[in-house]
Design a protein around this motif. Structure first.
Motif, PDB file in Angstrom:
ATOM      1  N   ARG A  60     -95.836  27.659  -8.436  1.00 56.07           N
ATOM      2  CA  ARG A  60     -96.234  28.241  -9.714  1.00 56.07           C
ATOM      3  C   ARG A  60     -95.611  27.443 -10.854  1.00 56.07           C
ATOM      4  O   ARG A  60     -94.439  27.093 -10.798  1.00 56.07           O
ATOM      5  CB  ARG A  60     -95.784  29.699  -9.799  1.00 56.07           C
ATOM      6  N   LYS A  61     -96.395  27.183 -11.880  1.00 55.67           N
ATOM      7  CA  LYS A  61     -95.882  26.409 -13.013  1.00 55.67           C
ATOM      8  C   LYS A  61     -94.909  27.213 -13.856  1.00 55.67           C
ATOM      9  O   LYS A  61     -93.977  26.664 -14.438  1.00 55.67           O
ATOM     10  CB  LYS A  61     -97.052  25.938 -13.888  1.00 55.67           C
TER      11      LYS A  61
ATOM     12  N   ILE B 215     -91.474  25.808 -15.503  1.00 54.81           N
ATOM     13  CA  ILE B 215     -91.335  25.665 -16.957  1.00 54.81           C
ATOM     14  C   ILE B 215     -90.094  26.411 -17.428  1.00 54.81           C
ATOM     15  O   ILE B 215     -89.338  25.923 -18.281  1.00 54.81           O
ATOM     16  CB  ILE B 215     -92.597  26.188 -17.668  1.00 54.81           C
TER      17      ILE B 215
ATOM     18  N   MET C 188     -93.079  22.590  -8.195  1.00 45.01           N
ATOM     19  CA  MET C 188     -94.219  22.500  -9.110  1.00 45.01           C
ATOM     20  C   MET C 188     -95.538  22.731  -8.392  1.00 45.01           C
ATOM     21  O   MET C 188     -96.546  23.039  -9.025  1.00 45.01           O
ATOM     22  CB  MET C 188     -94.214  21.143  -9.810  1.00 45.01           C
ATOM     23  N   ARG C 189     -95.543  22.596  -7.070  1.00 43.23           N
ATOM     24  CA  ARG C 189     -96.769  22.856  -6.301  1.00 43.23           C
ATOM     25  C   ARG C 189     -96.998  24.344  -6.076  1.00 43.23           C
ATOM     26  O   ARG C 189     -98.056  24.736  -5.593  1.00 43.23           O
ATOM     27  CB  ARG C 189     -96.688  22.115  -4.970  1.00 43.23           C
TER      28      ARG C 189
END
Length: 402
Positions: free
Chosen positions: A120-121, A125, A117-118
């Motif tokens: 790319r989102k 997702i 998550m640190r």
């Protein structure tokens, strides 16, 4: 395997394409190449013709192109592992929900999910999407069962309970049947396959990768000017393993060896605790003079770890690191505003855009790379890496030894 001569003219090329986690037969890639190459040729003003491949070996096709007043002949071969993908997807509905629990546990309990998550989102997702959708589908099925039970009330006998359960399961079966539109089961199987051995390569895939290495090694003994390996999506980290083994086997000689990774998702595997071999391969390949490695991605691709240096973020960049050269396909600039609006929310289609035509082509053109007169090195040697790339260590696990 590598020539240092400036502006080496390519007249003959071998391209080995490694697909991502894809259960479909390789002919879909030939048809994609044929149609998109013609579209790009019309936009960019060069000639390109795709024909059937002659001879034995992997599935592929031949390309004849006239670009920049030069004629180039390219043989493209698909390194197939779709049978392994199909076998890994042959799971019942209950088995898929068990995969969900097991995969979520691996990524969450090891701390890998928080590290991803640190970066790319978008790809995180995309990874959470099948989890959420499978749970939603299960909830809807349970509501159907509850509705039947509530409606029948005191008249509900043993057969009624069975009918209610059957109705709920039928709904889950229907959701799976339309998964070609939802991609829920497909993505769940994809992430589960990577997490199954906590980052280690499965025995059947390891054997297939050795076969790929043998094929590329034989191509390097021919009289072509360039051997280009293209890894797309999950095929990127498979290509890393294949080329690392190849270069460990034999010293550089013969045709130029080039490596192009597109829309890579390397951290989904390299961040897992037992991915020691993949991290060792990344570290080794990143320091080799015997190839030229370009990594192309785009922030608009929500399924890739865009502009994340796969070696650096995995924590294995050494002092002699050379590769990859991280570049952006810049979809918002290389696609017209109209085309970008049409594709922006088609996430899976955008993930394949690297293999397609651009109506405003910039420095990256897949059909110039694979069928043009310059080697990958000559085409991109003077390009600076993307200023917005992520090249800091993010992975919790950085060991290259089991």
């Amino acid at each position: 395997m590598s020539s240092q001569n400036p502006q080496q003219q390519v007249r003959r090329r071998r391209v080995f394409y490694i697909p991502g986690y894809d259960p479909y037969p390789p002919r879909r890639y030939r048809e994609l190449y044929r149609s998109e190459a013609q579209a790009q040729a019309e936009i960019s003003g060069y000639d390109i013709f795709v024909s059937a491949k002659s001879g034995d070996g992997p599935y592929g096709w031949s390309v004849n192109s006239s670009q920049d007043n030069e004629r180039i002949q390219t043989d493209v071969e698909v390194l197939v592992w779709s049978d392994i993908v199909r076998d890994s997807m042959a799971r019942s509905i209950p088995a898929t929900y068990w995969q969900l629990l097991r995969t979520a546990w691996v990524y969450i309990s090891t701390g890998t999910l928080w590290r991803l998550m640190r970066l790319r989102k978008g790809p995180v997702i995309a990874a959470l999407y099948p989890v959420g959708m499978l749970l939603l589908q299960l909830l809807v099925a349970m509501l159907v069962i509850w509705g039947v039970v509530a409606a029948l009330g005191p008249w509900l006998g043993s057969w009624g309970w069975l009918a209610a359960a059957a109705g709920g399961y039928a709904l889950l079966w229907w959701f799976r049947r339309i998964d070609n539109r939802l991609f829920v089961y497909y993505l769940m199987h994809d992430y589960a396959y990577s997490a199954r051995l906590r980052g280690r390569t499965t025995p059947e895939l390891r054997e297939r990768l050795r076969n790929f290495t043998d094929l590329i090694a034989r191509a390097l003994d021919t009289d072509v000017d360039e051997v280009l390996v293209v890894g797309h999506s999950s095929g990127a980290h498979l290509g890393v393993t294949v080329l690392a083994e190849l270069l460990r086997r034999q010293p550089p000689s013969g045709p130029t060896l080039s490596f192009l990774t597109l829309g890579q998702v390397v951290p989904m595997v390299s961040f897992l605790p037992d991915a020691h071999q993949l991290r060792a391969d990344l570290q080794y390949l990143s320091a080799q003079e015997g190839l030229f490695w370009v990594d192309v991605s785009a922030p608009g691709d929500g399924c890739a770890f865009a502009l994340c240096d796969p070696v650096a973020v995995s924590g294995v960049a050494g002092p002699d690191k050379r590769w990859p050269l991280v570049l952006s396909a810049a979809f918002t600039q290389t696609l017209s505003a109209e085309r970008w609006r049409a594709l922006r929310w088609r996430f899976f289609r955008l993930h394949f855009q690297y293999l397609c035509a651009f109506d405003r082509p910039g420095g990256y053109d897949y059909f110039r790379v694979t069928a043009g007169p310059l080697t990958l090195r000559d085409r991109f040697a003077n390009r600076a890496p993307s200023a917005s790339r992520i090249d800091q260590t993010v992975s919790k696990y950085t060991s290259v030894h089991a």
